[in-house]
Design a protein around this motif. Structure first.
Motif, short mmCIF file in Angstrom:
data_model
loop_
_atom_site.label_atom_id
_atom_site.label_comp_id
_atom_site.label_asym_id
_atom_site.label_seq_id
_atom_site.Cartn_x
_atom_site.Cartn_y
_atom_site.Cartn_z
N GLU A 258 0.83 -1.20 0.00
CA GLU A 258 0.00 0.00 0.00
C GLU A 258 0.86 1.26 0.00
OE1 GLU A 258 -2.68 -0.23 3.29
OE2 GLU A 258 -3.76 -1.97 2.50
N PHE A 259 1.95 1.23 0.77
CA PHE A 259 2.83 2.40 0.88
C PHE A 259 3.52 2.69 -0.45
CE2 PHE A 259 6.83 4.37 2.67
CZ PHE A 259 6.22 5.54 3.12
N VAL A 260 4.09 1.66 -1.07
CA VAL A 260 4.75 1.84 -2.37
C VAL A 260 3.72 2.22 -3.43
CG1 VAL A 260 5.96 0.60 -4.21
CG2 VAL A 260 6.70 0.35 -1.84
N GLY A 261 2.52 1.65 -3.32
CA GLY A 261 1.46 1.98 -4.28
C GLY A 261 1.11 3.45 -4.27
N THR A 262 1.28 4.11 -3.13
CA THR A 262 0.99 5.54 -3.05
C THR A 262 1.83 6.32 -4.05
OG1 THR A 262 0.49 5.34 -0.69
CG2 THR A 262 0.94 7.55 -1.51
N THR A 263 3.10 6.03 -4.10
CA THR A 263 3.98 6.80 -4.99
C THR A 263 3.82 6.36 -6.45
OG1 THR A 263 6.21 7.73 -5.13
CG2 THR A 263 6.08 5.36 -4.90
N LEU A 264 3.57 5.08 -6.69
CA LEU A 264 3.45 4.62 -8.08
C LEU A 264 2.21 5.20 -8.76
CD1 LEU A 264 4.57 0.89 -7.72
CD2 LEU A 264 5.91 2.84 -8.52
N ALA A 265 1.21 5.57 -7.96
CA ALA A 265 -0.02 6.14 -8.53
C ALA A 265 -0.07 7.65 -8.42
CB ALA A 265 -1.23 5.53 -7.81
N ASP A 266 1.00 8.27 -7.93
CA ASP A 266 1.00 9.70 -7.57
C ASP A 266 1.73 10.50 -8.65
OD1 ASP A 266 0.72 12.04 -6.11
OD2 ASP A 266 2.43 11.60 -4.80
N LEU A 267 1.04 10.82 -9.74
CA LEU A 267 1.71 11.42 -10.89
C LEU A 267 2.29 12.80 -10.60
CD1 LEU A 267 -0.63 10.36 -13.85
CD2 LEU A 267 1.53 9.33 -13.10
N ASP A 268 1.65 13.59 -9.75
CA ASP A 268 2.17 14.94 -9.49
C ASP A 268 2.89 15.06 -8.15
OD1 ASP A 268 0.15 14.99 -7.59
OD2 ASP A 268 -0.91 16.73 -8.44
N GLY A 269 2.99 13.97 -7.40
CA GLY A 269 3.74 13.98 -6.15
C GLY A 269 3.00 14.51 -4.95
N SER A 270 1.78 14.98 -5.12
CA SER A 270 1.08 15.63 -4.01
C SER A 270 0.66 14.64 -2.93
CB SER A 270 -0.15 16.38 -4.53
OG SER A 270 -1.03 15.50 -5.22
N ALA A 271 0.30 13.43 -3.31
CA ALA A 271 -0.15 12.46 -2.30
C ALA A 271 0.99 12.05 -1.39
CB ALA A 271 -0.75 11.23 -2.99
N VAL A 272 2.16 11.78 -1.96
CA VAL A 272 3.30 11.39 -1.14
C VAL A 272 3.73 12.52 -0.23
CG1 VAL A 272 5.77 10.82 -1.19
CG2 VAL A 272 4.18 9.61 -2.69
N GLN A 273 3.80 13.73 -0.78
CA GLN A 273 4.26 14.86 0.04
C GLN A 273 3.27 15.16 1.17
OE1 GLN A 273 7.07 14.05 -1.83
NE2 GLN A 273 7.53 15.74 -0.44
N ALA A 274 1.99 15.02 0.91
CA ALA A 274 1.00 15.21 1.98
C ALA A 274 1.19 14.17 3.07
CB ALA A 274 -0.41 15.13 1.40
N LEU A 275 1.49 12.94 2.65
CA LEU A 275 1.68 11.86 3.61
C LEU A 275 2.91 12.10 4.48
CD1 LEU A 275 0.99 8.96 4.63
CD2 LEU A 275 2.46 8.11 2.77
N THR A 276 4.05 12.35 3.85
CA THR A 276 5.29 12.44 4.61
C THR A 276 5.40 13.76 5.39
OG1 THR A 276 6.47 13.23 2.63
CG2 THR A 276 6.54 10.87 3.09
N ARG A 277 4.80 14.83 4.90
CA ARG A 277 4.80 16.08 5.67
C ARG A 277 4.01 15.91 6.97
NH1 ARG A 277 4.06 20.92 1.12
NH2 ARG A 277 6.02 20.49 0.01
N ALA A 278 2.99 15.07 6.94
CA ALA A 278 2.19 14.84 8.14
C ALA A 278 3.00 14.15 9.23
CB ALA A 278 0.96 14.01 7.80
N TRP A 279 4.07 13.44 8.84
CA TRP A 279 4.91 12.76 9.82
C TRP A 279 5.66 13.76 10.71
CZ3 TRP A 279 7.96 8.69 6.45
CH2 TRP A 279 7.04 7.80 5.89
N LEU A 280 5.79 14.98 10.25
CA LEU A 280 6.64 15.96 10.94
C LEU A 280 5.84 16.97 11.75
CD1 LEU A 280 9.23 16.62 8.09
CD2 LEU A 280 9.18 14.79 9.80
N ARG A 281 4.58 16.66 11.96
CA ARG A 281 3.73 17.59 12.74
C ARG A 281 3.31 16.93 14.06
NH1 ARG A 281 1.20 18.63 7.51
NH2 ARG A 281 -0.56 17.30 8.08
#
Length: 281
Positions: A258-281
């Motif tokens: 599921e985690f790898v699938g996030t990036t493989l389906a994320d053409l503009d990068g917004s889904a991954v960046q939203a996910l990982t930025r949430a780790w830092l809050r």
């Protein structure tokens, strides 16, 4: 598969590499279990004895950042076993930090072990794998598909490995060699402990990055509390080693898929960046 088949596995002193060496031996392979320091073979040899596969596991020294060490080991394997049917690139080293607070030497060291070491071992093994129509199996990481905070150097190396292997795959296929990457998520092993991370010191030195780092450390410690065992992760390596037609990319758990699938389906990068930025809050 019979014991006549020979696999060389790097980084077998602990964790996934140790578990994969024992499991490959149980599957009937002759296993050349390599490590940089053979003085650390005790845990592997103990596990081999417990699973009654001592006679199928041979420990040899191999340092992936030393080309002479790689060449010597492979020469010995061919002289003693007559063939090499698979290479499992497992050796690696973690690197935690953000680039403003790391030296370029730190980054280069991470690339040497995690990328150039894989390239060097693969390059040296390919003539033998062509002869046996064998396989290159490389343990990367979900960090080879999803860039993660405070892991810039580590993820850069793992991304590079995946790009290298994805590019090599169609070429290797023309000479009968399969190429597979195995992507574990969090694995409860000595890999994290081996970083030698002093969290209080790291936080004290983090300056403006301290709040984000503290949030990242808390999230990471929680994720490793629910990690796979090395044996669970190694099962995917054995499937790649023994399966008739393994896919190029294999994840070791449903979470990793599921985690790898996030990036493989994320053409503009917004889904991954939203996910990982949430780790830092």
């Amino acid at each position: 598969m019979t014991s006549e088949k020979t696999v060389l596995i790097t980084g077998t002193s602990s964790g996934i590499g140790l578990a994969a060496a024992v499991a490959a031996a149980q599957a009937g392979w002759t296993v050349v279990a390599t490590m940089r320091d053979t003085g650390k073979a005790e845990a592997l040899l103990k596990a081999a004895a417990e699973h009654a596969v001592t006679d199928r596991i041979q420990v040899k020294r191999l340092d992936v950042v030393d080309p002479d060490s790689i060449a010597t080991c492979l020469d010995e394997v061919i002289a003693e076993h007559g063939r090499l049917d698979a290479l499992v690139n497992n050796a690696g080293a973690a690197q935690v930090g953000t680039i403003e607070q790391m030296s370029l030497d730190d980054v280069r060291a991470a690339m040497e072990v995690n990328f150039f070491g894989v390239v060097a071992a693969t390059r040296a093994a390919l003539p033998h794998l062509r002869a046996s129509r064998g396989r290159v199996i490389t343990v990367t990481s979900v960090g080879g598909a999803v860039g993660q905070p405070f892991n810039e150097a580590y993820c850069a190396a793992k991304f590079a490995v995946e790009g290298f292997m994805q590019s090599l795959d169609p070429v290797a296929a023309t000479v009968g060699v399969d190429v597979i990457v195995v992507e574990p998520g969090a694995v409860a092993s000595e890999f994290v402990a081996n970083i030698g991370l002093d969290v209080p010191a790291l936080l004290a030195a983090a300056g403006p990055y301290a709040p984000a780092l503290q949030a990242y450390v808390a999230r990471t410690q929680k994720s490793f509390g629910n990690a796979q065992t090395p044996s669970e992760a190694a099962a995917s390596i054995i499937e790649a080693l023994t399966g008739d037609r393994p896919p190029f990319r294999v994840q070791t758990s449903e979470w990793a898929r599921e985690f790898v699938g996030t990036t493989l389906a994320d053409l503009d990068g917004s889904a991954v960046q939203a996910l990982t930025r949430a780790w830092l809050r």
